[in-house]
Design a protein around this motif. Structure first.
Motif, mmCIF file in Angstrom:
data_model
loop_
_atom_site.group_PDB
_atom_site.id
_atom_site.type_symbol
_atom_site.label_atom_id
_atom_site.label_comp_id
_atom_site.label_asym_id
_atom_site.label_seq_id
_atom_site.Cartn_x
_atom_site.Cartn_y
_atom_site.Cartn_z
ATOM 1 N N ILE A 1 18.703 40.912 19.872
ATOM 2 C CA ILE A 1 19.767 40.008 20.325
ATOM 3 C C ILE A 1 20.769 40.769 21.187
ATOM 4 C CG2 ILE A 1 21.639 38.491 19.571
ATOM 5 C CD1 ILE A 1 19.941 37.944 17.036
ATOM 6 N N THR B 1 24.887 35.777 29.251
ATOM 7 C CA THR B 1 24.040 36.011 28.067
ATOM 8 C C THR B 1 24.865 36.540 26.902
ATOM 9 O OG1 THR B 1 23.502 38.129 29.097
ATOM 10 C CG2 THR B 1 21.866 36.374 29.269
ATOM 11 N N ALA C 1 24.604 34.922 23.400
ATOM 12 C CA ALA C 1 24.088 35.745 22.302
ATOM 13 C C ALA C 1 25.076 35.878 21.144
ATOM 14 C CB ALA C 1 23.731 37.138 22.816
ATOM 15 N N PRO D 1 27.062 33.733 19.313
ATOM 16 C CA PRO D 1 26.854 32.948 18.081
ATOM 17 C C PRO D 1 25.548 33.273 17.377
ATOM 18 C CG PRO D 1 26.732 31.545 20.020
ATOM 19 C CD PRO D 1 27.208 32.875 20.486
ATOM 20 N N ILE D 2 24.493 33.572 18.154
ATOM 21 C CA ILE D 2 23.200 33.929 17.535
ATOM 22 C C ILE D 2 23.364 35.210 16.726
ATOM 23 C CG2 ILE D 2 20.765 34.420 17.981
ATOM 24 C CD1 ILE D 2 21.104 33.039 20.708
ATOM 25 N N GLU D 3 24.042 36.175 17.358
ATOM 26 C CA GLU D 3 24.269 37.462 16.695
ATOM 27 C C GLU D 3 25.051 37.274 15.407
ATOM 28 O OE1 GLU D 3 23.288 40.373 18.155
ATOM 29 O OE2 GLU D 3 24.316 41.925 17.007
ATOM 30 N N ALA E 1 25.338 34.535 13.605
ATOM 31 C CA ALA E 1 24.544 33.813 12.614
ATOM 32 C C ALA E 1 23.549 34.755 11.939
ATOM 33 C CB ALA E 1 23.807 32.654 13.278
ATOM 34 N N TRP E 2 22.875 35.553 12.766
ATOM 35 C CA TRP E 2 21.865 36.448 12.203
ATOM 36 C C TRP E 2 22.488 37.546 11.360
ATOM 37 C CZ3 TRP E 2 17.285 36.123 10.690
ATOM 38 C CH2 TRP E 2 16.558 37.287 10.342
#
Lengths: 239, 171
Positions: free
Chosen positions: A186, A197, A201, A203-205, A207-208
């Protein structure tokens, strides 16, 4: 891992991984710090730090009580507590701190994202289980357990020891390693095309990272639970 | 030995030793810093709580006993007070009656004495008066006799007297 350069050094004829030593030492100091600052001013009426510490002790004792017979829990309390705290902090630290040298070799990450570390703990559990079994039952009763339910079960019993050792260590390694690897992926996505990007990235980061933190806690819990199950199997004579 | 199991990696046996030693060291540090004192404190607290429960039970029983005792004492003192009041009433009644009787007797005695005195006085007065009258009459009589007895009277008297004497001698 995966082909990246690894920083190692030799000491007393043994090979050491810099990342593992650094991360292990950091976790070690973190655990000591947590324990030190929560155990100041112990009182009959517990305050904040002591409350937390006592809750943690009750929690790990609760895990052990789930499988180990009540009379033997006291002997493993300290071991379970230390194991849980060390593994939990090991799992979580890599989510927040990752340091690499200029050459690309990581020197700071979760210690548990290396199989050698998790297998070390797994091996310790297995040895502790053997040791506790011999202490409780004596050599004869302990080793005749391998011949039950019948004599030809022996190869399966031995094989089971080996698979227990491997699965216990590799489960935690797999979860933590994959979590950190995906965080790295990510991150690569985030820096690939500048600010756009980066925003995608983030919110993905987050969340993960949250999910990995949760998984790290679960894995520490599972490791201690399974360890106590393996130990409890050695503490009783099979029928 | 095991290095061919991990693809493209060398195994760092040193790390195993490092982690085992640090884990054992960590266990020791935790035991000294936290585990020992905290579990001791937890045990002490458990003991204290169970002691407190016991002592609370004991205090409750004591209090119940005290309440009973107090109620008994209260009832006792009430009946005692009743007895005292009754005794006092009876005593008062008795004393009153006694005083009244005494007073009546005293009055009776006084009355009798007074009557006796009065009688005495009356008798004294009467006898006094009688004596006085007698004296007076004698005095009066003597005065009258002295004045009446003139010479011829005296002579006549003497004569009569001598006559009397003579008669006596003749007989």
């Amino acid at each position: 891992m995966n082909g990246e350069p690894v920083s190692t050094f030799q000491f007393l004829g043994l090979t050491f991984s810099t990342a593992n030593i650094v991360a292990g030492s950091v976790v070690f100091l973190l655990v000591v710090a947590v324990i030190f600052f929560t155990s100041r001013k112990l009182a009959m009426k517990p305050t904040k730090g002591q409350n937390f510490l006592e809750w943690l002790i009750d929690f790990t004792n609760g895990i052990l009580k789930g499988s180990i017979p009540a009379g033997d829990v006291g002997k493993f309390g300290l071991w379970g507590f230390t194991l849980f705290l060390f593994l939990f902090l090991s799992n979580e630290i890599g989510l927040f701190i990752q340091v690499a040298t200029r050459s690309g070799a990581t020197i700071m990450r979760s210690p548990t994202s290396d199989p050698i570390v998790t297998l070390t703990f797994s091996l310790m559990t297995m040895m502790l289980a053997q040791f506790a079994g011999v202490m409780k039952l004596g050599y004869k009763a302990h080793f005749t357990n391998y011949l039950k339910p019948f004599v030809f079960w022996l190869p399966i019993s031995i094989f089971e020891e080996f698979t227990n050792f491997l699965t216990l260590g590799l489960r935690i390694f797999g979860v933590i390693f994959s979590g950190e690897m995906l965080l790295g992926v990510i991150w690569n996505l985030a820096v690939s095309h500048g600010i756009v990007t980066m925003i995608v990235a983030l919110p993905i980061e987050m969340a993960w990272q949250g999910f990995s933190a949760f998984l790290g806690a679960i894995q520490a819990f599972v490791f201690v639970t399974l360890s106590s199950v393996y130990i409890s199997q050695k503490l009783e004579v099979e029928g | 030995m095991l290095s061919h199991l991990v693809i493209g990696q060398t195994l760092y046996y040193g790390d195993t030793i490092f982690y085992v030693i640090s884990f054992i060291l960590l266990m020791w540090i935790i035991k000294v810093l936290a585990w020992g004192p905290v579990t001791k404190m937890m045990q002490e607290r458990a003991d204290k709580i169970s002691n407190d429960i016991d002592s609370a039970e004991k205090s409750r029983n004591d209090a119940a006993g005290l309440v009973q005792k107090r109620e008994a004492a209260l009832a006792n003192s009430r009946s005692e007070a009743q007895t005292i009041v009754n005794t006092a009433k009876t005593n008062g009644q008795q004393q009153r009656e006694q005083i009244v009787t005494q007073a009546q007797a005293d009055v009776q005695t006084l009355k009798q004495n007074a009557q006796k005195d009065i009688e005495q006085e009356r008798q004294d007065a009467l006898s006094d008066a009688r004596n006085d009258v007698a004296d007076l009459s004698i005095e009066i009589a003597s005065k009258i006799i002295q004045r009446e007895l003139k010479a011829d009277d005296q002579k006549a008297l003497i004569d009569s007297y001598i006559e009397g004497l003579g008669k006596q001698h003749e007989s």
